[in-house]
Design an enzyme around this catalytic site. Sequence first.
Site, PDB file in Angstrom:
ATOM      1  CB  CYS A 169     -77.183 -61.937  14.260  1.00 38.48           C
ATOM      2  SG  CYS A 169     -78.872 -61.463  13.870  1.00 38.48           S
ATOM      3  CB  CYS A 205     -79.191 -54.479  16.151  1.00 40.66           C
ATOM      4  SG  CYS A 205     -80.503 -55.484  15.398  1.00 40.66           S
ATOM      5  CB  CYS A 229     -76.607 -56.452  18.666  1.00 40.52           C
ATOM      6  SG  CYS A 229     -76.681 -58.189  19.162  1.00 40.52           S
ATOM      7  CB  CYS A 266     -85.760 -65.573  28.657  1.00 39.22           C
ATOM      8  SG  CYS A 266     -86.860 -64.902  29.886  1.00 39.22           S
ATOM      9  CB  CYS A 308     -89.643 -66.130  27.728  1.00 38.89           C
ATOM     10  SG  CYS A 308     -89.503 -64.651  26.698  1.00 38.89           S
ATOM     11  CB  CYS A 343     -91.621 -60.350  26.709  1.00 37.76           C
ATOM     12  SG  CYS A 343     -90.160 -59.605  27.465  1.00 37.76           S
ATOM     13  NE  ARG A 376     -87.784 -59.625  32.829  1.00 37.77           N
ATOM     14  CZ  ARG A 376     -88.492 -59.990  31.763  1.00 37.77           C
ATOM     15  NH1 ARG A 376     -88.077 -59.688  30.555  1.00 37.77           N
ATOM     16  NH2 ARG A 376     -89.608 -60.650  31.900  1.00 37.77           N
TER      17      ARG A 376
HETATM   18  N1  SAM Z   1     -82.204 -61.724  17.535  1.00 35.96           N
HETATM   19  C1  SAM Z   1     -83.435 -61.541  18.190  1.00 35.96           C
HETATM   20  C2  SAM Z   1     -83.980 -60.141  18.013  1.00 35.96           C
HETATM   21  O1  SAM Z   1     -83.210 -59.203  17.941  1.00 35.96           O
HETATM   22  O2  SAM Z   1     -85.204 -59.984  17.992  1.00 35.96           O
HETATM   23  C3  SAM Z   1     -83.429 -61.905  19.647  1.00 35.96           C
HETATM   24  C4  SAM Z   1     -82.219 -61.587  20.516  1.00 35.96           C
HETATM   25  S1  SAM Z   1     -81.788 -59.882  20.692  1.00 35.96           S
HETATM   26  C5  SAM Z   1     -80.179 -59.940  21.387  1.00 35.96           C
HETATM   27  C6  SAM Z   1     -82.887 -59.321  21.981  1.00 35.96           C
HETATM   28  C7  SAM Z   1     -82.792 -57.888  22.457  1.00 35.96           C
HETATM   29  O3  SAM Z   1     -81.639 -57.718  23.246  1.00 35.96           O
HETATM   30  C8  SAM Z   1     -82.687 -56.801  21.437  1.00 35.96           C
HETATM   31  O4  SAM Z   1     -83.908 -56.474  20.862  1.00 35.96           O
HETATM   32  C9  SAM Z   1     -82.172 -55.635  22.275  1.00 35.96           C
HETATM   33  O5  SAM Z   1     -83.249 -54.891  22.791  1.00 35.96           O
HETATM   34  C10 SAM Z   1     -81.418 -56.331  23.402  1.00 35.96           C
HETATM   35  N2  SAM Z   1     -79.987 -56.053  23.340  1.00 35.96           N
HETATM   36  C11 SAM Z   1     -79.086 -56.576  22.453  1.00 35.96           C
HETATM   37  N3  SAM Z   1     -77.854 -56.065  22.666  1.00 35.96           N
HETATM   38  C12 SAM Z   1     -77.958 -55.206  23.709  1.00 35.96           C
HETATM   39  C13 SAM Z   1     -77.030 -54.360  24.379  1.00 35.96           C
HETATM   40  N4  SAM Z   1     -75.753 -54.288  24.013  1.00 35.96           N
HETATM   41  N5  SAM Z   1     -77.472 -53.604  25.410  1.00 35.96           N
HETATM   42  C14 SAM Z   1     -78.775 -53.657  25.783  1.00 35.96           C
HETATM   43  N6  SAM Z   1     -79.692 -54.432  25.174  1.00 35.96           N
HETATM   44  C15 SAM Z   1     -79.304 -55.188  24.142  1.00 35.96           C
HETATM   45 FE1  SF4 Z   2     -79.277 -60.086  15.612  1.00 39.06          FE
HETATM   46 FE2  SF4 Z   2     -78.447 -58.847  17.792  1.00 39.06          FE
HETATM   47 FE3  SF4 Z   2     -80.119 -57.620  16.142  1.00 39.06          FE
HETATM   48 FE4  SF4 Z   2     -80.998 -59.719  17.603  1.00 39.06          FE
HETATM   49  S1  SF4 Z   2     -80.317 -57.742  18.388  1.00 39.06           S
HETATM   50  S2  SF4 Z   2     -81.372 -59.318  15.424  1.00 39.06           S
HETATM   51  S3  SF4 Z   2     -79.118 -60.942  17.675  1.00 39.06           S
HETATM   52  S4  SF4 Z   2     -78.028 -58.245  15.673  1.00 39.06           S
END
Ligand code: SAM
Ligand code: SF4
Length: 319
Positions: A57, A61, A64, A101, A132, A192, A264
């Site tokens: 990606c 973040c 992530c 989802c 979802c 959501c 949730r």
């Molecule tokens: N890429 C898209 C986005 O970020 O909108 C969708 C998938 S992203 C992985 C969805 C959510 O997963 C993120 O907004 C975050 O809140 C959650 N998430 C990702 N990594 C995480 C982690 N290590 N621990 C807890 N929540 C996490």
């Molecule tokens: Fe990409 Fe992870 Fe951020 Fe979603 S949460 S936008 S998968 S880096």
Amino acid sequence: MNQSIKIKKDWTKAEVISLMTKPFNDLIFLAQQVHRENFDPNIVQLSTLMNIKTGGCPEDCAYCPQSAHYDAGVNAEKLLEVDAVLEQAKAAKESGATRFCMGAAWRQPKQRDLEKVITMVEAVKKTGMETCVTLGMLEKGQAQELKSAGLDYYNHNLDSSPEFYSKIISTRDYQERLDTIEHVRAAGINVCCGGIIGMGEEENDRAGLLMSLANMDVQPESVPINMLVQVEGTPLDKTEDVDPIDFVRVIASARIMMPASYVRLSAGRSEMTQEMQALCLLAGANSIFYGEKLLTTNNPQLVEDQKLFERLGVQSSQH
Ligand code: SAM
Ligand code: SF4
Ligand code: DTB
């Protein structure tokens, strides 16, 4: 959802902090009261999560493992084929999930990919489960296309307070998140939207997140509260663990502030004792992710969750 109750949407930061820091027993009692006015207290909704596009990606973040900016040992894969997704959806339905989802590690979907996701939504819908997806940022027209395909929910989190957000993500801003949520809402898809606790944020930021969620014109129908899953290679690995009692306080406050929403208990359950999860359900959480994997990290085994439900006399919602 019970639409007839009066919902407060003008929370101030001071009000949220004063709620969240009440004596614990008073906070839980209030949350349980609000919960019982709106939901059956012994029913928990089950959502199953599947990663349809893993890793690589472009966003940064800090929590992530799927970000291309960090090396967390997650290999980038292509968008899966419809058949593979449908197979897992059927298994999820068989195990008792009522919502499926699908998540993609994208900043935003390309048109060709969106079309493929639409065929997945249509196929999963035929199983009888709610659908979802979480695909990153969405344009207005893309939200409308997903709505036409019959999509029930779109997940897009605010993650934290507006102030703390910029410390964990630099590649898109808070307003862009709010815009996507607005596009989803305008298309008539259920929202959501939630966040993550345990990223090193302060009480003030937790209150800011809850305030941003609760003060939306229409509160999100589902509110995922994630406890950070620390993954080696990501900048937030080795962040100080959140105090479990403080986490429960966030759940209880979300329940009180968003009385008609499903709250949730999301990521992080593998790192929680069953007793902590029981406290979260007592505080008003009434939905979980069910299935052995979240997106890239572990979730409790089905048998463990079944044991938890048995211990608590809790039942899963039937579709
Ligand atoms: N890429 C898209 C986005 O970020 O909108 C969708 C998938 S992203 C992985 C969805 C959510 O997963 C993120 O907004 C975050 O809140 C959650 N998430 C990702 N990594 C995480 C982690 N290590 N621990 C807890 N929540 C996490
Ligand atoms: Fe990409 Fe992870 Fe951020 Fe979603 S949460 S936008 S998968 S880096
Ligand atoms: C949400 O709020 N939590 C889920 C779902 N929405 C997409 C994701 C949790 C991801 C946890 C880290 C991982 O497994 O990669």
